[in-house]
Design a protein around this motif. Structure first.
Motif, short mmCIF file in Angstrom:
data_model
loop_
_atom_site.label_atom_id
_atom_site.label_comp_id
_atom_site.label_asym_id
_atom_site.label_seq_id
_atom_site.Cartn_x
_atom_site.Cartn_y
_atom_site.Cartn_z
N ASN A 31 -8.11 -4.00 7.64
CA ASN A 31 -8.29 -3.21 6.41
C ASN A 31 -7.12 -2.25 6.20
OD1 ASN A 31 -10.74 -4.41 5.78
ND2 ASN A 31 -11.95 -2.90 6.91
N ASP A 32 -6.69 -1.59 7.28
CA ASP A 32 -5.54 -0.68 7.16
C ASP A 32 -4.28 -1.44 6.81
OD1 ASP A 32 -7.18 1.41 7.79
OD2 ASP A 32 -6.59 1.53 9.90
N LEU A 33 -4.09 -2.61 7.43
CA LEU A 33 -2.89 -3.39 7.16
C LEU A 33 -2.87 -3.87 5.72
CD1 LEU A 33 -0.32 -4.63 8.28
CD2 LEU A 33 -1.65 -6.62 8.99
N ILE A 34 -4.02 -4.35 5.21
CA ILE A 34 -4.08 -4.80 3.81
C ILE A 34 -3.83 -3.64 2.86
CG2 ILE A 34 -5.64 -5.71 2.04
CD1 ILE A 34 -6.97 -7.38 4.21
N ARG A 35 -4.38 -2.47 3.18
CA ARG A 35 -4.22 -1.31 2.31
C ARG A 35 -2.78 -0.77 2.35
NH1 ARG A 35 -7.95 1.23 4.30
NH2 ARG A 35 -6.83 2.60 5.73
N ASN A 36 -2.14 -0.79 3.51
CA ASN A 36 -0.83 -0.16 3.65
C ASN A 36 0.34 -1.13 3.49
OD1 ASN A 36 -1.99 2.35 4.23
ND2 ASN A 36 -2.19 1.84 6.41
N PHE A 37 0.06 -2.46 3.54
CA PHE A 37 1.16 -3.42 3.51
C PHE A 37 1.96 -3.33 2.20
CE2 PHE A 37 3.18 -7.66 3.70
CZ PHE A 37 3.68 -7.58 4.98
N PRO A 38 1.32 -3.15 1.02
CA PRO A 38 2.14 -2.95 -0.20
C PRO A 38 3.07 -1.75 -0.09
CG PRO A 38 -0.13 -3.45 -0.78
CD PRO A 38 -0.11 -3.23 0.69
N ASN A 39 2.63 -0.67 0.57
CA ASN A 39 3.50 0.49 0.77
C ASN A 39 4.67 0.13 1.68
OD1 ASN A 39 1.78 2.09 -0.79
ND2 ASN A 39 0.54 2.69 0.99
N TYR A 40 4.36 -0.68 2.71
CA TYR A 40 5.45 -1.12 3.59
C TYR A 40 6.49 -1.92 2.81
CZ TYR A 40 2.99 0.28 7.87
OH TYR A 40 2.38 1.00 8.86
N LEU A 41 6.01 -2.83 1.96
CA LEU A 41 6.95 -3.62 1.16
C LEU A 41 7.73 -2.75 0.19
CD1 LEU A 41 4.74 -6.76 0.30
CD2 LEU A 41 6.59 -6.59 1.97
#
Length: 389
Positions: free
Chosen positions: A109-119
């Motif tokens: 859940n954290d990865l899905i939520r934060n992955f756009p920010n990482y990109l």
């Protein structure tokens, strides 16, 4: 004239006409199927429904059958060994899921939520680097090209979203297939483990006696090749996942368990899988810090060194005997033809095809030596054998 007669006999003699007739019949069957393929739609539905659980059952069969055979050596009846093994695996999987599910769910859940920010941060980093490098004069041109050619991107995306609503039925069908696969897979696996040898013997009894020995040998070679590949690849992928998880914990990589599981699953596909697995870790490392990227490179290099020099040589051995370039070509071709299923099953399919081609080539060499060995001084020829063949 004698040489010509010998060559015709080598090709099959009278049997050559039967071969032409058979090929013509096959071609006619394909032509008719193309014209009335809708008649066979129910058959295609049945095949597409039973294929996924069959594939999963065969994969599990190759993993579990050696354990069942080992239990038989300890004088445990096969059916009880199968029941004990299935219950033990079900208990272990249940325990693992109960222990790790909360952590995995949180990380995903954290990865899905934060992955756009990482990109987004990765894009900003690349933009800043480009603007401060020798590529700065070309940055404005590239930005203008994107603005001119992709200005209608929201409309395009909206059109795809509208079409997505029309795919609800397809999604429901996919969910149904998954449920059917989950329900039927253990049943198929149970009977494969219990009666796998009987199925093979029954199949051989359906063939003419003259072909049974050769077909049995072909099936044995296929079983060896595919079984060794599946067992070895699963063990190697599991080892890679465990080693990466330990390495990620040591360097403090975020989402260590999730990234290790992704690496283990994708590593089932040789060469291409590890490349895909490392991409999320690279993106997270670049955003985190350059030092994290360096630590990731060290961990990944260490895992690849251990896998390439110790794990794969001892687990996989040289059973497959397939050149790495051949594996890459097979994966690319199978992926283009059959998608993700082709990527997963491409190498086992190639192993089966290789066994068949090797068998046919051996038969060709035997027949060639029989009819033309006298000419090259490699095989004593018997004229009576030629007449009687």
């Amino acid at each position: 004239m004698k040489q010509t007669s010998r060559f015709i006999t080598f090709l099959g003699g009278k049997n050559l006409f039967f071969l032409f007739a058979l090929l013509s019949l096959i071609g006619l069957t394909i032509f008719i199927f193309e014209r009335i393929s809708f008649v066979f739609y129910p058959v295609l539905v049945i095949v597409s429904t039973i294929t996924p659980p069959l594939i999963l059952a065969f994969i599990a069969f190759y993993l579990l059958n050696p354990i069942v055979n080992l239990l038989e050596r300890f004088r445990i009846k096969r059916i009880w060994g199968i029941i004990i093994l299935i219950l033990a695996i079900a208990g272990i999987l249940t325990g693992v899921v109960l222990l790790t599910a909360p952590l995995i769910e949180t990380q995903i859940n954290d990865l899905i939520r934060n992955f756009p920010n990482y990109l987004s941060q990765l894009g900003e980093t690349i933009t800043n680097w480009v603007q401060s490098s020798f590529l700065a004069p070309y940055y404005e041109e590239g930005y203008n090209w994107v603005a001119n050619n992709l200005s209608d991107l929201p409309g395009i995306v909206g059109g795809y979203l509208i079409n997505a609503f029309e795919s609800v039925q397809t999604f429901a069908s996919a969910v149904t297939n998954i449920v059917v696969t989950i329900v039927t897979f253990p049943i198929i696996l149970f009977f494969l483990l219990k009666d796998g040898g009987r199925f093979k013997n029954y199949f051989l009894t359906l063939l003419p006696p003259a072909f049974r020995k050769d077909v049995s040998r072909i099936l044995h070679n296929m079983d060896t090749q595919v079984g060794s590949y599946i067992q070895g690849q699963i063990i190697v992928a599991t080892c890679i996942g465990i080693l990466l998880y330990i390495g990620y914990l040591i360097i403090g990589m975020p989402y260590a368990l999730t990234l290790a599981i992704i690496a283990a699953v994708t590593s089932v596909v040789p060469y291409l899988g590890p490349t895909i697995a490392i991409l999320p870790a690279i993106i997270i490392s670049i955003v985190d810090s350059p030092f994290m990227l360096l630590k990731l490179a060290i961990v990944w290099a260490a895992v690849q060194f251990l896998e390439g020099n110790f794990i794969s040589p001892n687990v996989m051995g040289r059973t497959m005997q397939i050149h790495p370039l051949t594996i890459i070509i097979v994966l690319l071709v199978a992926g283009n033809l059959f998608g993700i299923v082709g990527v997963i099953l491409g190498i086992p399919g190639y192993a089966i095809l290789k066994v068949l081609v090797q068998y046919l080539f051996d038969k060709f060499k035997q027949r060639y030596n029989k009819f033309f060995g006298e000419v090259h001084g490699t095989y004593p020829i018997n004229e009576d054998e030629i007449k009687n063949s």
